[in-house]
Design a protein around this motif. Structure first.
Motif, short mmCIF file in Angstrom:
data_model
loop_
_atom_site.label_atom_id
_atom_site.label_comp_id
_atom_site.label_asym_id
_atom_site.label_seq_id
_atom_site.Cartn_x
_atom_site.Cartn_y
_atom_site.Cartn_z
N SER A 452 0.91 -1.19 -0.02
CA SER A 452 -0.06 -0.05 -0.18
C SER A 452 0.83 1.24 -0.05
O SER A 452 1.88 1.45 0.56
CB SER A 452 -0.96 0.13 1.26
N PRO A 456 -3.19 1.81 6.65
CA PRO A 456 -4.52 2.17 6.65
C PRO A 456 -4.62 2.91 7.85
O PRO A 456 -5.53 4.10 7.65
CB PRO A 456 -5.35 0.69 6.96
N CYS A 459 -3.57 6.44 6.51
CA CYS A 459 -4.57 6.99 5.69
C CYS A 459 -5.76 7.56 6.38
O CYS A 459 -6.41 8.65 6.09
CB CYS A 459 -4.93 6.05 4.68
N TRP A 464 -9.71 10.94 7.04
CA TRP A 464 -11.00 10.72 7.91
C TRP A 464 -10.70 11.47 9.13
O TRP A 464 -11.74 11.62 9.96
CB TRP A 464 -11.09 9.32 8.25
N HIS A 472 -12.19 1.08 7.14
CA HIS A 472 -12.59 1.72 5.90
C HIS A 472 -11.41 2.20 4.88
O HIS A 472 -11.64 2.11 3.73
CB HIS A 472 -13.50 3.18 6.32
N ALA A 473 -10.25 2.89 5.32
CA ALA A 473 -9.12 3.25 4.78
C ALA A 473 -8.77 1.83 3.99
O ALA A 473 -8.29 1.83 2.76
CB ALA A 473 -8.22 3.74 5.37
N ALA A 475 -10.22 -0.82 3.02
CA ALA A 475 -11.03 -1.21 1.74
C ALA A 475 -10.89 -0.20 0.78
O ALA A 475 -10.98 -0.59 -0.44
CB ALA A 475 -12.62 -1.25 2.45
N ALA A 476 -10.67 0.95 1.22
CA ALA A 476 -10.45 2.00 -0.14
C ALA A 476 -9.16 1.93 -0.74
O ALA A 476 -8.97 2.39 -1.86
CB ALA A 476 -10.76 3.36 0.49
N LEU A 477 -8.15 1.30 -0.04
CA LEU A 477 -6.74 1.53 -0.61
C LEU A 477 -6.39 0.64 -1.78
O LEU A 477 -5.36 0.59 -2.33
CB LEU A 477 -5.69 1.50 0.49
N GLY A 478 -7.38 -0.48 -1.92
CA GLY A 478 -6.91 -1.59 -2.90
C GLY A 478 -5.48 -2.06 -2.51
O GLY A 478 -4.64 -2.18 -3.66
N ASP A 483 -6.20 -7.35 -5.50
CA ASP A 483 -6.25 -6.02 -6.12
C ASP A 483 -4.79 -5.80 -6.92
O ASP A 483 -4.82 -5.17 -7.77
CB ASP A 483 -6.37 -4.94 -5.14
#
Length: 553
Positions: A452, A456, A459, A464, A472-473, A475-478, A483
């Protein structure tokens, strides 16, 4: 004193029978103190029996200054020659170690303190030229009090002369090894002794530019009890390793075999276990994946090294004053192929993790990695990197020492290495701290690892404004292996044993072995220029409209 006589150890005071001391190669059996060894005896100890062929390379430097202190310089030379049977303070020879050819230049401290004069400088230079002519490694056995003052500035010039000779070996890709024995100071320490690719020291050997007495008298400093010893130098990143005299031949043989590209066993081909189709991979919960990647039971780089490699010799230090414990590396044999392995190192227990700074390297760690990568390029062997870091160390000292510069230089260096490079994300792949070891021809990730741009938590704190938003981060970072594969960041995903790599270290190592060997089988035949061109094309494609799948073809 004859071999049959009793000897008094200056280190511990023990009285040792001379024959026993000889059998111990001059090492006290009570305290381990290493006696000084004459040059001829050193050749006998290191080289295969009957293989030594002396090189006629010592000349008479004369008496250019007609120097006289308490004695005339010619008289000192005559006395040293009579006492040692040598023309000057070095013997040079062709020979073999476990069948591997090399040139050895062995210094003798008995001859005017092993001082560096014109004759010694000429001998070292001719030895380097002999190694260059035959394209075989050069071993320098160093023992010296420094420059030979009786020859004035001509002695000083030998530092430049010998350093230039070693530079030619660098340009030709010829391995150089320096064996530091006690003592090695002054002009020898500040020239050829420390310019070799690998610096090995005997236990307790002292190395430095200025001796302790000079330092105390000049600046009045109180010095540590272990100052300038091999142990001190290893802790401060100046030398690669310490080896007792009895282990020197085996260590040299492994290094010489690697430089010759000779396998320690018959190489065998492997079928890669890497999954290359993202549709064949499950879609894990990203936050659970991050937690899995951080599991302390997962194998570390050191665990993989132990399970994957034969004859591994760890190389330490950045040669600038530090040895970062968060990056380990060295030379070994992977399924019959010599390789340099470099990786982030964590640990399994809180104590181990703290000692390794939780796998967060300092600038010296990346500079050590770069030094080892350059060695691999010089002698033409592949590089395997193992990535497992939350990121480079964030701290005042790291910034003062150029953390950003060290990472940038590592990325640039790996992009241009003329040898195959394979990278495996074994746990965490955090930010530029991971990418510094991740510019490779083939990049793999374990299914339970992540890669990454930022952690997370980081991020979540930035975007946030709440570290608790880390799931949540994530899940968003791929950042999952699926991925990464779908975006062409990795070439394949390595399956994990049931329960994860921490549940079965040997099975995890077998997967890495098969994937890396299969990749090297494809990459090794490629010419260096083509390797570099393909690697640069690969990295040029990220974020462009180019299709990554065409890079390899």
């Amino acid at each position: 004193m004859t071999e049959k006589s009793w000897r008094h150890c200056p280190g511990c005071g023990a009285v040792v029978y001379g024959k026993r001391l000889a059998r111990q190669l001059g090492v006290c059996p009570e305290c381990g103190r290493h006696d000084r060894v004459p040059a001829a005896k050193r050749l006998e100890q290191l080289l295969d029996p009957g293989s030594s062929r002396l090189i006629d390379c010592v000349t008479d430097g004369g008496d250019p200054l007609r120097f006289q202190d308490t004695s005339a310089y010619p008289d000192r030379l005559a006395a040293a020659r009579a006492a040692t049977g040598l023309t000057d303070a070095v013997l040079c020879a062709h020979g073999t170690v476990h069948g591997h050819s090399l040139v050895v230049a062995a210094m003798d401290f008995r001859f005017l303190g092993g001082s560096l004069g014109t004759a010694v400088g000429e001998a070292i230079t001719r030895a380097a030229e002999a190694a260059l002519a035959d394209r075989i490694p050069l071993l320098l056995v160093c023992a010296s009090g420094g420059a030979r003052m009786q020859e004035g500035v001509l002695s000083l010039m030998q530092m430049g002369k010998t350093s230039s000779a070693l530079a030619q070996l660098d340009e030709a890709g010829v391995l150089t090894i320096s064996l530091i024995t006690d003592p090695t100071y002054g002009g020898v320490a500040a020239s050829f002794a420390t310019l070799a690719d690998v610096l090995i020291a005997e236990p307790g050997a002292r190395l430095g530019f200025a001796g302790p007495r000079v330092i105390r008298q000049t600046i009045g400093a109180q010095l540590p009890s272990d100052f300038q010893t091999a142990e001190f130098l290893l802790a401060h990143g100046i030398i690669d390793m310490i080896r007792p005299r009895a282990e020197l031949r085996a260590t040299l043989a492994r290094l010489l075999a690697a430089a010759a590209g000779q396998a320690t066993e018959e190489a065998t081909s492997r079928v890669s276990p890497a999954v290359t189709d993202p549709e064949l991979l499950p879609a894990p919960d990203p936050w659970e994946l991050v937690r899995c990647a951080r599991e302390p039971s997962r194998p570390t780089t050191s665990d993989y090294i132990e399970l994957l490699l034969d004859g591994f010799d760890e190389l330490h230090g950045d040669r600038l004053g530090d040895d970062c414990p968060s990056i380990v590396g060295g030379i070994g044999s992977l399924a019959g192929r010599p390789v340099v392995v470099i990786g982030h190192q964590k640990g399994h227990t809180p104590t181990e993790l703290a000692a390794r700074n939780f796998g967060m390297p300092s600038p010296s760690g990346y500079r050590k990695a770069a030094r080892l990568a350059r060695l691999a390029a010089k002698i033409g062997i592949p590089v395997l990197t193992l990535i497992d870091t939350p990121g480079a160390h964030p701290g005042i000292t790291a910034e003062e020492r150029g953390q950003a510069v060290a990472i940038a230089e590592s990325i640039r260096l790996f992009s241009a290495l003329p040898v195959p490079v394979v990278a495996v994300v074994i746990g965490e792949g955090g930010s530029g701290g991971a990418l510094a070891l991740g510019v490779a021809d083939r990049v793999y990730s374990f299914a339970g690892a992540y890669y990454s741009v930022i952690s997370p938590e980081g991020c979540a704190a930035i975007l946030w404004d709440d570290r608790c938003a880390a799931p949540h981060a994530a899940a968003a970072l791929g950042l999952t292996a699926r991925d990464l594969l779908s975006r062409g960041v990795v070439d394949g995903v390595l399956p994990e044993p049931a329960g994860g790599t921490g549940n079965d270290h040997e099975a995890a190592a077998a997967v890495v072995r098969d994937a890396v060997v299969a990749a090297l089988d494809e990459l090794a035949p490629l010419p260096p220029a083509e390797l570099v061109a393909r690697r640069r094309t690969r990295w040029r494609a990220y974020g462009s409209d180019r299709v990554l799948s065409t890079v390899e073809g």
